[in-house]
Design an enzyme around this catalytic site. Structure first.
Site, PDB file in Angstrom:
ATOM      1  CD  GLU A 124     -28.438  14.368   9.466  1.00  0.00           C
ATOM      2  OE1 GLU A 124     -28.633  15.322  10.235  1.00  0.00           O
ATOM      3  OE2 GLU A 124     -28.194  13.220   9.865  1.00  0.00           O
ATOM      4  CD  GLU A 127     -24.131   9.030   9.262  1.00  0.00           C
ATOM      5  OE1 GLU A 127     -24.807   9.040  10.304  1.00  0.00           O
ATOM      6  OE2 GLU A 127     -23.823  10.077   8.654  1.00  0.00           O
TER       7      GLU A 127
HETATM    8  C1  GLA Z   1     -25.849  11.867  11.917  1.00  0.00           C
HETATM    9  C2  GLA Z   1     -24.484  12.334  11.468  1.00  0.00           C
HETATM   10  C3  GLA Z   1     -23.374  11.500  12.035  1.00  0.00           C
HETATM   11  C4  GLA Z   1     -23.590  11.179  13.485  1.00  0.00           C
HETATM   12  C5  GLA Z   1     -24.919  10.518  13.638  1.00  0.00           C
HETATM   13  C6  GLA Z   1     -25.150  10.028  15.044  1.00  0.00           C
HETATM   14  O1  GLA Z   1     -26.339  10.839  11.197  1.00  0.00           O
HETATM   15  O2  GLA Z   1     -24.370  12.352  10.081  1.00  0.00           O
HETATM   16  O3  GLA Z   1     -22.183  12.181  11.910  1.00  0.00           O
HETATM   17  O4  GLA Z   1     -23.479  12.351  14.250  1.00  0.00           O
HETATM   18  O5  GLA Z   1     -25.895  11.479  13.265  1.00  0.00           O
HETATM   19  O6  GLA Z   1     -24.720  10.866  16.031  1.00  0.00           O
END
Ligand code: GLA
Length: 442
Positions: free
Chosen positions: A226, A334
């Site tokens: 990110e 994710e």
């Molecule tokens: C982000 C992070 C994850 C997790 C998500 C949701 O996407 O990369 O590790 O913490 O948030 O909490």
């Protein structure tokens, strides 16, 4: 500190085919031969194929899941009697990633060689190795869930100002906190920031220790998480990393990780890549810049925290088409599909603002819409399977999801498959699972 790893002498392309080869483990000829024999004799393993995600998608991509420390420590205490959640993981998935156990605040809460807590991370890796799973590490360098000391000048850090710093009121604290924010500012870091050299050294030592410990065991690393801005003028958002090291913190992190494990697949991971064209433009600009410098970046991680309102198949198709121009494997890292009314308003909302995204109860017809959205996503993944090599769900079931009130996963809080599970399996096998859920019976 890092020298030029072997990767840096080479172009990115030759390694790309190697990466694809490593990923294609499940296309091996033994399985192909077995399938041919089964088909010829009419003995297709129908029930196994139609009840498990990993079997149904074998030969296409890994299907994985994020697991937590409770699951792994309970399993290690008594492997012969797995908990219901652990049994589900073993039945459905061939890849795992830890939800929190390898984040900086968990694994190195304090500075120095004695500042590591390996217990939960070791449990995670043991679980994966014992069960022959493809193990992914998450995440080495992120602005959130990182202790404040990482960015503070040495004297402050040495005085023990180690606590994870809570996000400030505006959510603008880039370091520390459960989620941190995406914005800039100094947030809760008190006192002077460390110098570029100090922070580079800490980053190097952290990566060398963590990647080195699991060398050869963890096959894929989210090296940087990110870093991109959502759009506008800047490619990167302002963070404690850019403020202390500068924008080349990304290249340095990849170099250090490659040095610690030259065989690991190193991934850049971000959210909103499927839903935001401006974010994708930033991604492509950044990755091309890194490739031009021969930075060892080997896969794109697209988080895919989406909602029942989209992306549509066409949008996901477009997003994957654009990302493929980088010539790297794409991992869906994710995935969850938010069914909460509050989560439909703005799919580009900062996921740090998760509370708002889970408000308002479920949307009408949530189960059916969830099945439709997961079908759209998997249809796109299959269309792009030449690039999509890993698809990971963010959580074992709705009850343990970070978006529990949005019921975003294929399994309910009792680990029962939902209609969306049926849809995802049927898409690839053409058959309806014979699971226990009465909803799924033909
Ligand atoms: C982000 C992070 C994850 C997790 C998500 C949701 O996407 O990369 O590790 O913490 O948030 O909490």
């Amino acid at each position: 500190m890092a020298g030029a790893g072997p990767y840096l002498q080479r172009n990115i392309r030759p390694n790309y085919s190697l990466i694809m080869k490593i990923h294609n483990w499940n296309n091996n000829s033994r399985i192909g031969l077995l399938t041919a024999v089964l088909l010829a004799t009419g003995i297709a393993a129908r029930s196994a194929d139609t009840n498990s995600l990993k079997d149904a998608y074998k030969g296409h991509f890994y299907v994985g899941v994020a697991i937590n420390g409770r699951l792994t420590s309970a399993w290690l205490q008594n492997p012969s009697q797995p908990s219901r959640d652990a049994a589900l993981v073993l039945q459905q998935y061939n890849q795992i990633v830890p939800e929190n156990e390898l984040k900086w605040e968990s694994v190195q809460p304090r500075e120095g060689a004695n500042g590591y807590n390996w217990g939960a991370a070791d449990n995670f890796v043991s679980f994966g190795l014992s069960n022959n799973m493809y193990i992914v590490g998450h995440t080495l360098v992120w602005h959130a869930q990182t202790p404040g000391w990482v960015f503070q000048e040495t004297n402050l850090a040495a005085r023990g100002t180690n606590e994870v710093v809570a996000p400030d009121a505006a959510g603008a604290n880039p370091a520390g906190g459960r989620r941190g924010g995406r914005g800039g500012g100094r947030g809760g870091i008190t006192g002077p920031l460390a110098t570029r050299e100090e922070v580079l050294q800490r980053m190097h030592d952290h990566i060398a220790a963590v990647v080195g410990r699991y060398k050869g065991k963890i096959k894929v690393w989210d090296v940087v998480n990110e870093a991109l801005s959502e759009g506008g003028g800047n490619v990167l958002h302002d963070s404690s990393w850019t403020q202390t090291i500068g924008p080349d913190f990304i290249a340095k992190a990849f170099e250090y990780a490659h040095e610690a494990d030259p065989d690991a697949i190193l991934r850049y991971n971000d959210f909103n890549l499927d839903t935001s064209a401006s974010k994708r433009r930033n991604l492509i600009t950044m990755i091309k810049g890194l490739q031009a410098q021969h930075v060892p970046i080997m896969a794109i991680g697209s988080q895919t925290h989406v909602s029942v309102s989209g992306p549509s198949f066409a949008q996901e198709d477009q997003a994957l088409t654009e990302m493929e121009t980088l010539g790297l494997p794409i991992h869906i890292t994710e995935m969850d599909v938010n069914g909460a009314a509050g989560g439909q308003r703005n799919t580009s909302a900062d996921i740090g603002a998760n509370a708002a995204a889970t408000q308002g109860g479920l949307v009408d017809d949530a189960n059916r819409r969830l099945a439709v959205e997961y079908s759209n996503l998997f249809r796109a993944f299959l269309k792009h399977e030449k690039y999509v090599k890993v698809v990971t769900f963010w959580g074992v079931n709705d009850a343990v999801s970070w978006r529990a009130s949005g019921r975003p996963l294929l399994f309910d809080g009792n680990d029962q498959p939902k209609a969306a599970f049926d849809a995802v399996i049927k898409l690839v096998t053409g058959q309806t699972p014979t699971g226990q859920n009465p909803l799924l019976q033909p």
